[in-house]
Write a protein that holds these residues in place. Structure first.
Motif, PDB file in Angstrom:
ATOM      1  N   LEU A 216      40.629  45.943  46.706  1.00 26.36           N
ATOM      2  CA  LEU A 216      41.276  47.254  46.697  1.00 26.36           C
ATOM      3  C   LEU A 216      42.363  47.341  47.768  1.00 26.36           C
ATOM      4  O   LEU A 216      43.411  47.954  47.540  1.00 26.36           O
TER       5      LEU A 216
ATOM      6  N   ARG B 203      44.701  48.500  38.997  1.00 25.93           N
ATOM      7  CA  ARG B 203      43.663  48.950  39.920  1.00 25.93           C
ATOM      8  C   ARG B 203      42.592  49.761  39.178  1.00 25.93           C
ATOM      9  O   ARG B 203      41.401  49.569  39.382  1.00 25.93           O
TER      10      ARG B 203
ATOM     11  N   LEU C 107      34.510  56.059  44.184  1.00 20.16           N
ATOM     12  CA  LEU C 107      35.844  55.470  44.010  1.00 20.16           C
ATOM     13  C   LEU C 107      36.770  56.413  43.238  1.00 20.16           C
ATOM     14  O   LEU C 107      37.952  56.545  43.566  1.00 20.16           O
TER      15      LEU C 107
ATOM     16  N   TYR D 129      40.745  55.861  44.032  1.00 21.52           N
ATOM     17  CA  TYR D 129      40.978  54.430  43.890  1.00 21.52           C
ATOM     18  C   TYR D 129      41.271  54.082  42.434  1.00 21.52           C
ATOM     19  O   TYR D 129      41.834  53.036  42.148  1.00 21.52           O
TER      20      TYR D 129
END
Length: 146
Positions: free
Chosen positions: A23, A56, A78, A83
């Motif tokens: 990440l 991602r 997340l 994210y």
């Protein structure tokens, strides 16, 4: 972009340490792409940002749904920390949208004729002279039939 962690934010759930390097690599690549000066039109300069955002989000989606390598608690954390794009992942779970590149390609309000983007048309149905790349994100085809 993920939220900045401070001393007051909740600690990441167990298992985050294993995926954090990947990440962080996505975050560093995103910074590099954002700092490069875009040549050409606005959509051409935004295409690499959309592609990294897709990668991602797909990484987090694959970890949870395909490989089952992370817990639901970590997955929800997340998504809450940005994210991954929760709306894009929600579309990937529906039939016909498994390969969707970005949400702009299915929004009919942003197109001239009230239709979806050219990248959503299967390549078999496109003519030889038709453009093959998306004007929004640079996708070369995200139709499920390809």
């Amino acid at each position: 972009m993920p939220r900045i962690r401070t001393s007051r934010t909740k600690r990441p759930p167990e298992g985050f340490e294993e995926i954090e390097p990947t990440l962080l690599e996505f975050q560093e690549r995103m910074r590099q792409v954002e700092n490069t000066t875009g040549k050409g039109s606005k959509s051409e300069s935004l295409a690499p940002i959309f592609q990294l955002h897709h990668q991602r989000s797909r990484y987090v989606y694959d970890l949870y749904y395909k490989r089952e390598a992370i817990s639901s608690e970590l997955y929800n954390w997340l998504l809450k920390q940005n994210y991954a794009d929760a709306n894009l992942i929600a579309k990937w779970k529906k039939p016909g949208y498994e390969k969707l590149c970005c949400l702009r390609c299915i929004q009919t309000a942003e197109s001239k004729f009230g239709a979806t983007c050219i990248c959503r048309v299967p390549k078999a149905k496109l003519g030889k002279d038709a453009p093959s790349t998306c004007v929004h994100c640079g996708c070369r085809g995200c139709a499920s039939g390809d």
